[in-house]
Design a protein around this motif. Sequence first.
Motif, PDB file in Angstrom:
ATOM      1  N   ILE A 102      -9.072 -10.104  -0.719  1.00  0.00           N
ATOM      2  CA  ILE A 102      -9.532 -10.353  -2.081  1.00  0.00           C
ATOM      3  C   ILE A 102     -10.240  -9.137  -2.675  1.00  0.00           C
ATOM      4  CG2 ILE A 102     -11.766 -11.312  -1.405  1.00  0.00           C
ATOM      5  CD1 ILE A 102      -9.443 -12.506  -4.271  1.00  0.00           C
ATOM      6  N   ASP A 103     -10.783  -8.279  -1.822  1.00  0.00           N
ATOM      7  CA  ASP A 103     -11.504  -7.103  -2.293  1.00  0.00           C
ATOM      8  C   ASP A 103     -10.626  -5.857  -2.402  1.00  0.00           C
ATOM      9  OD1 ASP A 103     -13.908  -8.541  -2.330  1.00  0.00           O
ATOM     10  OD2 ASP A 103     -14.252  -8.145  -0.197  1.00  0.00           O
ATOM     11  N   ALA A 104      -9.396  -5.940  -1.918  1.00  0.00           N
ATOM     12  CA  ALA A 104      -8.539  -4.760  -1.852  1.00  0.00           C
ATOM     13  C   ALA A 104      -8.047  -4.328  -3.235  1.00  0.00           C
ATOM     14  CB  ALA A 104      -7.343  -5.032  -0.941  1.00  0.00           C
ATOM     15  N   GLU A 105      -8.023  -3.036  -3.442  1.00  0.00           N
ATOM     16  CA  GLU A 105      -7.441  -2.488  -4.670  1.00  0.00           C
ATOM     17  C   GLU A 105      -5.928  -2.684  -4.650  1.00  0.00           C
ATOM     18  OE1 GLU A 105      -9.103  -1.239  -7.167  1.00  0.00           O
ATOM     19  OE2 GLU A 105     -11.101  -1.247  -6.232  1.00  0.00           O
ATOM     20  N   LEU A 106      -5.340  -2.845  -5.811  1.00  0.00           N
ATOM     21  CA  LEU A 106      -3.889  -2.998  -5.886  1.00  0.00           C
ATOM     22  C   LEU A 106      -3.172  -1.813  -5.259  1.00  0.00           C
ATOM     23  CD1 LEU A 106      -3.430  -4.421  -9.513  1.00  0.00           C
ATOM     24  CD2 LEU A 106      -3.575  -5.677  -7.355  1.00  0.00           C
ATOM     25  N   ALA A 108      -4.024  -0.138  -2.729  1.00  0.00           N
ATOM     26  CA  ALA A 108      -4.007  -0.232  -1.269  1.00  0.00           C
ATOM     27  C   ALA A 108      -2.770  -0.991  -0.785  1.00  0.00           C
ATOM     28  CB  ALA A 108      -5.271  -0.918  -0.772  1.00  0.00           C
ATOM     29  N   PHE A 109      -2.392  -2.037  -1.510  1.00  0.00           N
ATOM     30  CA  PHE A 109      -1.175  -2.775  -1.156  1.00  0.00           C
ATOM     31  C   PHE A 109       0.068  -1.921  -1.377  1.00  0.00           C
ATOM     32  CE2 PHE A 109      -4.103  -6.350  -1.836  1.00  0.00           C
ATOM     33  CZ  PHE A 109      -3.801  -7.149  -0.746  1.00  0.00           C
ATOM     34  N   ARG A 110       0.080  -1.186  -2.486  1.00  0.00           N
ATOM     35  CA  ARG A 110       1.256  -0.350  -2.780  1.00  0.00           C
ATOM     36  C   ARG A 110       1.432   0.731  -1.731  1.00  0.00           C
ATOM     37  NH1 ARG A 110       2.798   4.287  -4.455  1.00  0.00           N
ATOM     38  NH2 ARG A 110       0.667   5.069  -4.623  1.00  0.00           N
ATOM     39  N   ILE A 111       0.335   1.384  -1.358  1.00  0.00           N
ATOM     40  CA  ILE A 111       0.405   2.442  -0.355  1.00  0.00           C
ATOM     41  C   ILE A 111       0.907   1.892   0.974  1.00  0.00           C
ATOM     42  CG2 ILE A 111      -1.014   3.991   1.053  1.00  0.00           C
ATOM     43  CD1 ILE A 111      -2.769   4.425  -1.442  1.00  0.00           C
ATOM     44  N   ALA A 112       0.344   0.770   1.399  1.00  0.00           N
ATOM     45  CA  ALA A 112       0.744   0.173   2.673  1.00  0.00           C
ATOM     46  C   ALA A 112       2.202  -0.286   2.636  1.00  0.00           C
ATOM     47  CB  ALA A 112      -0.171  -0.995   3.014  1.00  0.00           C
ATOM     48  N   PHE A 113       2.625  -0.861   1.528  1.00  0.00           N
ATOM     49  CA  PHE A 113       4.013  -1.318   1.388  1.00  0.00           C
ATOM     50  C   PHE A 113       4.971  -0.141   1.523  1.00  0.00           C
ATOM     51  CE2 PHE A 113       7.719  -3.025  -0.910  1.00  0.00           C
ATOM     52  CZ  PHE A 113       7.813  -4.288  -0.343  1.00  0.00           C
ATOM     53  N   ASN A 114       4.630   0.977   0.892  1.00  0.00           N
ATOM     54  CA  ASN A 114       5.474   2.168   0.983  1.00  0.00           C
ATOM     55  C   ASN A 114       5.521   2.721   2.402  1.00  0.00           C
ATOM     56  OD1 ASN A 114       6.409   2.327  -1.647  1.00  0.00           O
ATOM     57  ND2 ASN A 114       4.710   3.587  -2.352  1.00  0.00           N
ATOM     58  N   GLN A 115       4.349   2.836   3.022  1.00  0.00           N
ATOM     59  CA  GLN A 115       4.276   3.452   4.343  1.00  0.00           C
ATOM     60  C   GLN A 115       4.969   2.626   5.416  1.00  0.00           C
ATOM     61  OE1 GLN A 115       0.027   4.026   4.793  1.00  0.00           O
ATOM     62  NE2 GLN A 115       0.184   6.187   4.228  1.00  0.00           N
ATOM     63  N   HIS A 116       4.984   1.334   5.239  1.00  0.00           N
ATOM     64  CA  HIS A 116       5.550   0.464   6.261  1.00  0.00           C
ATOM     65  C   HIS A 116       6.938  -0.046   5.865  1.00  0.00           C
ATOM     66  CE1 HIS A 116       1.855   0.323   8.728  1.00  0.00           C
ATOM     67  NE2 HIS A 116       1.290   0.599   7.570  1.00  0.00           N
ATOM     68  N   GLY A 153     -10.610  -9.770   8.339  1.00  0.00           N
ATOM     69  CA  GLY A 153     -11.051  -8.419   8.021  1.00  0.00           C
ATOM     70  C   GLY A 153      -9.943  -7.398   7.926  1.00  0.00           C
ATOM     71  N   LEU A 154      -8.688  -7.840   8.047  1.00  0.00           N
ATOM     72  CA  LEU A 154      -7.549  -6.918   7.919  1.00  0.00           C
ATOM     73  C   LEU A 154      -6.579  -7.458   6.865  1.00  0.00           C
ATOM     74  CD1 LEU A 154      -6.841  -6.001  11.669  1.00  0.00           C
ATOM     75  CD2 LEU A 154      -8.002  -4.614   9.955  1.00  0.00           C
ATOM     76  N   GLY A 155      -7.102  -7.685   5.673  1.00  0.00           N
ATOM     77  CA  GLY A 155      -6.329  -8.362   4.631  1.00  0.00           C
ATOM     78  C   GLY A 155      -5.048  -7.667   4.224  1.00  0.00           C
ATOM     79  N   VAL A 156      -5.120  -6.367   3.944  1.00  0.00           N
ATOM     80  CA  VAL A 156      -3.923  -5.630   3.531  1.00  0.00           C
ATOM     81  C   VAL A 156      -2.939  -5.542   4.691  1.00  0.00           C
ATOM     82  CG1 VAL A 156      -3.038  -3.418   2.706  1.00  0.00           C
ATOM     83  CG2 VAL A 156      -5.155  -4.337   1.758  1.00  0.00           C
TER      84      VAL A 156
END
Length: 262
Positions: A102-106, A108-116, A153-156
């Motif tokens: 809930i606290d993650a910046e948008l 952060a999701f985009r970066i993780a989606f790209n990297q993985h 604690g590992l939401g993204v």
Amino acid sequence: MDLNLKGKSALVCGSTQGIGKAIAEELANLGCSITLCSRNEEKLNKVKEQLFHASGQQHQVLVADFAKPNEVKSIIDAHIAAGNQYQILINNTGGPPGGQAIDAELEAFRIAFNQHLICNQILAQACVPAMKESGYGRIINVISTSVKMPIPGLGVSNTIRGAVANWSKTLANELGPFGITVNNVLPGATSTQRLSSIIENKANKSGKTIAEMEEEMKSEIPARRFADASEVAAAAAFLASPSAGYINGVNIPVDGGRTGCL
């Protein structure tokens, strides 16, 4: 049991340290030629020098930054066009930073989606044609036990790992007819640099010492210890072998029994 990988080639991502490095070493020990892939060329070359090569393997390095998917695509496409072919693809990338979803910046999701997920897709598309041609393919994704039970604690990370797991199952169904298997290895708490960072962060937030936090985390694991990276590598190596040809589309936890579900 046939674990011989002589004559096979593997592209191993995130292979300068930790689990990725351990997988590269184990596959090389089984006779496989290894292409180490990461963004740090100096570290890649150091690992390359240490790999077993007495079976006539030809090891090499491929420098790519998974934070830049378009760059990864250009590099891998040129690499494949130059005649490099792989029967084994190990998708392994360091996990996103901790924190609540809930606290993650948008971003952060985009970066993780790209990297993985996006980079996994790029590499799979590049490697699968040769796998189909040879009638032998192994795509192994190193993800997390969070695909079975989200880790607080590992939401993204929980979110993105789940996406990768379902991508993997979908590919397994699509590629099975071609002699290609797609499976996920789910490491639990493994003695790596990432685990050290997680322990330190938890200790700081709780006011406990690092040693106290380590013992608390170990107490949650039936094996009462952390895994060595080589133990995760052993599972990946088996899945890469001829003996695992009928194992397809599964998640295999390597976690000492910590995950509280089947």
